[in-house]
Write a protein that holds these residues in place. Structure first.
Motif, PDB file in Angstrom:
ATOM      1  N   LEU A   1      -8.338  13.710  -4.364  1.00  0.00           N
ATOM      2  CA  LEU A   1      -9.632  13.104  -5.452  1.00  0.00           C
ATOM      3  C   LEU A   1      -8.884  12.085  -6.944  1.00  0.00           C
ATOM      4  CD1 LEU A   1     -12.874  13.130  -6.955  1.00  0.00           C
ATOM      5  CD2 LEU A   1     -11.521  15.360  -7.649  1.00  0.00           C
ATOM      6  N   PRO A   2      -7.441  12.817  -7.024  1.00  0.00           N
ATOM      7  CA  PRO A   2      -5.957  12.060  -7.831  1.00  0.00           C
ATOM      8  C   PRO A   2      -5.683  10.775  -7.054  1.00  0.00           C
ATOM      9  CG  PRO A   2      -5.520  13.979  -8.035  1.00  0.00           C
ATOM     10  CD  PRO A   2      -6.664  13.902  -6.651  1.00  0.00           C
ATOM     11  N   MET A   3      -5.368  10.516  -6.130  1.00  0.00           N
ATOM     12  CA  MET A   3      -5.195   9.090  -5.680  1.00  0.00           C
ATOM     13  C   MET A   3      -6.518   8.585  -5.711  1.00  0.00           C
ATOM     14  SD  MET A   3      -1.581   9.597  -4.969  1.00  0.00           S
ATOM     15  CE  MET A   3      -1.925   8.263  -3.556  1.00  0.00           C
ATOM     16  N   TRP A   4      -7.303   8.734  -5.300  1.00  0.00           N
ATOM     17  CA  TRP A   4      -9.072   7.864  -5.348  1.00  0.00           C
ATOM     18  C   TRP A   4      -8.693   7.289  -6.474  1.00  0.00           C
ATOM     19  CZ3 TRP A   4     -10.667   4.461  -1.298  1.00  0.00           C
ATOM     20  CH2 TRP A   4     -11.824   4.502  -2.491  1.00  0.00           C
TER      21      TRP A   4
ATOM     22  N   LEU B   1       0.603  -1.200   0.042  1.00  0.00           N
ATOM     23  CA  LEU B   1      -0.040  -0.149   0.268  1.00  0.00           C
ATOM     24  C   LEU B   1       0.674   0.980  -0.175  1.00  0.00           C
ATOM     25  CD1 LEU B   1      -2.909  -0.931   2.511  1.00  0.00           C
ATOM     26  CD2 LEU B   1      -2.795  -1.024   0.026  1.00  0.00           C
ATOM     27  N   THR B   2       1.534   0.758   0.607  1.00  0.00           N
ATOM     28  CA  THR B   2       3.002   2.033   1.113  1.00  0.00           C
ATOM     29  C   THR B   2       3.658   3.192  -0.511  1.00  0.00           C
ATOM     30  OG1 THR B   2       5.037   1.136   0.899  1.00  0.00           O
ATOM     31  CG2 THR B   2       3.660   1.205   3.159  1.00  0.00           C
ATOM     32  N   ILE B   3       3.426   2.333  -1.918  1.00  0.00           N
ATOM     33  CA  ILE B   3       3.623   2.437  -3.264  1.00  0.00           C
ATOM     34  C   ILE B   3       2.949   3.186  -3.859  1.00  0.00           C
ATOM     35  CG2 ILE B   3       3.098   0.206  -4.446  1.00  0.00           C
ATOM     36  CD1 ILE B   3       5.929   0.112  -5.962  1.00  0.00           C
ATOM     37  N   GLN B   4       1.478   2.987  -2.708  1.00  0.00           N
ATOM     38  CA  GLN B   4       0.375   3.849  -3.445  1.00  0.00           C
ATOM     39  C   GLN B   4       0.508   5.616  -2.737  1.00  0.00           C
ATOM     40  OE1 GLN B   4      -3.329   1.867  -4.646  1.00  0.00           O
ATOM     41  NE2 GLN B   4      -1.801  -0.598  -3.828  1.00  0.00           N
ATOM     42  N   ILE B   5       1.012   5.051  -2.165  1.00  0.00           N
ATOM     43  CA  ILE B   5       0.590   6.927  -1.426  1.00  0.00           C
ATOM     44  C   ILE B   5       1.945   6.819  -1.418  1.00  0.00           C
ATOM     45  CG2 ILE B   5       0.311   7.940   0.725  1.00  0.00           C
ATOM     46  CD1 ILE B   5      -1.750   5.254   1.169  1.00  0.00           C
ATOM     47  N   ILE B   6       3.335   6.677  -1.193  1.00  0.00           N
ATOM     48  CA  ILE B   6       4.136   7.696  -0.443  1.00  0.00           C
ATOM     49  C   ILE B   6       4.610   8.764  -1.335  1.00  0.00           C
ATOM     50  CG2 ILE B   6       6.869   7.473   0.075  1.00  0.00           C
ATOM     51  CD1 ILE B   6       4.865   7.378   2.501  1.00  0.00           C
ATOM     52  N   PRO B   7       5.184   7.845  -3.821  1.00  0.00           N
ATOM     53  CA  PRO B   7       5.337   8.968  -4.459  1.00  0.00           C
ATOM     54  C   PRO B   7       4.269  10.001  -4.849  1.00  0.00           C
ATOM     55  CG  PRO B   7       5.046   6.782  -4.757  1.00  0.00           C
ATOM     56  CD  PRO B   7       4.714   6.596  -4.180  1.00  0.00           C
ATOM     57  N   PHE B   8       3.606  10.277  -3.979  1.00  0.00           N
ATOM     58  CA  PHE B   8       1.854  10.561  -4.594  1.00  0.00           C
ATOM     59  C   PHE B   8       2.285  11.989  -3.181  1.00  0.00           C
ATOM     60  CE2 PHE B   8       1.661   7.020  -6.993  1.00  0.00           C
ATOM     61  CZ  PHE B   8       2.276   7.792  -8.156  1.00  0.00           C
ATOM     62  N   ILE B   9       2.784  12.334  -2.138  1.00  0.00           N
ATOM     63  CA  ILE B   9       2.438  13.054  -1.092  1.00  0.00           C
ATOM     64  C   ILE B   9       2.647  14.049  -1.065  1.00  0.00           C
ATOM     65  CG2 ILE B   9       3.446  13.673   1.715  1.00  0.00           C
ATOM     66  CD1 ILE B   9       3.257  10.238   2.184  1.00  0.00           C
ATOM     67  N   ALA B  10       3.823  14.621  -1.707  1.00  0.00           N
ATOM     68  CA  ALA B  10       4.805  15.910  -1.658  1.00  0.00           C
ATOM     69  C   ALA B  10       4.699  16.227  -3.546  1.00  0.00           C
ATOM     70  CB  ALA B  10       5.436  15.980  -1.553  1.00  0.00           C
TER      71      ALA B  10
ATOM     72  N   TRP C   1      -0.865   3.587 -12.090  1.00  0.00           N
ATOM     73  CA  TRP C   1       0.409   2.932 -11.424  1.00  0.00           C
ATOM     74  C   TRP C   1      -0.458   1.997 -10.467  1.00  0.00           C
ATOM     75  CZ3 TRP C   1       5.221   3.933 -10.776  1.00  0.00           C
ATOM     76  CH2 TRP C   1       5.696   3.581  -9.375  1.00  0.00           C
ATOM     77  N   PRO C   2      -1.146   2.150  -9.760  1.00  0.00           N
ATOM     78  CA  PRO C   2      -1.260   0.582  -9.248  1.00  0.00           C
ATOM     79  C   PRO C   2      -1.423  -0.377 -10.104  1.00  0.00           C
ATOM     80  CG  PRO C   2      -3.312   2.902  -8.743  1.00  0.00           C
ATOM     81  CD  PRO C   2      -2.180   3.186  -9.880  1.00  0.00           C
TER      82      PRO C   2
END
Length: 182
Positions: free
Chosen positions: A111-114, A47-56, A119-120
């Motif tokens: 919104l874009p992450m959801w 799950l971290t690969i879906q979140i960490i690269p896009f935080i900043a 990427w996923p």
């Protein structure tokens, strides 16, 4: 530096997806087994690969910089006179006043992450870690019942609505001007 950060907005995700995938796969990932903690290679299928690269992202940096420029400098100067350091000024004055900017960044980043699809699809193999947008495609492959597909699509909008309702008050109001009287 700010111009370079803004210039990254012109680069589409598809151009740096493969280098990002290679780089993420080189990072060590902690794991625990019966012998204790050890490190494996790569963050694939987590799950971290879906979140960490896009935080900043560049848009969030731009939004915060523009909002911080609207905060009156008198507040910083008053805190310096009272003996506050730069970290105390940031944590006790600037960040509490930046609630509207934070709410906007949360909503516009969530919104874009959801809604991510590419990427996923590239980095997640197990069905347990796949987000709902890939689930829509699998749901369409399983059944062609459009009523069920539309019901599923309606249900996946509920978290977006919930995030907006939670941050609605900060999203539409600004309190930076109320800090200084006069």
């Amino acid at each position: 530096i700010f111009t370079f950060i803004l210039a990254t907005l012109m680069v589409p995700f598809e151009t740096y997806a493969i280098p990002l995938l290679w780089w993420i796969n080189q990072l060590p990932r902690p794991a625990i087994d019966q012998f204790g903690l050890y490190f494996t290679r790569g963050w694939m299928d987590t799950l971290t690969i879906q979140i960490i690269p896009f935080i900043a992202n560049a848009f969030s940096v731009y939004l915060y910089i523009q909002y911080f420029e609207t905060i009156p400098k008198d507040l910083d100067e008053a805190a310096k006179v009272d003996g506050a350091g730069w970290f105390r000024i940031y944590s006790r004055i600037v960040m509490p006043l930046s609630g509207p900017a934070t709410a906007t960044v949360v909503i516009l980043s969530f919104l874009p992450m959801w809604n991510q699809y590419l990427w996923p699809l590239m980095v997640v193999q197990s069905e347990n870690n796949r987000p709902v947008m890939i689930g829509v495609q699998y749901f369409q492959q399983m059944t062609t019942s459009w009523g069920q597909i539309m019901a599923y699509s309606s249900l996946i909008t509920l978290p977006i609505i919930a995030v907006f309702v939670i941050f609605q008050r900060q999203f539409v109001s600004s309190i930076a001007a109320t800090g200084v009287k006069g």
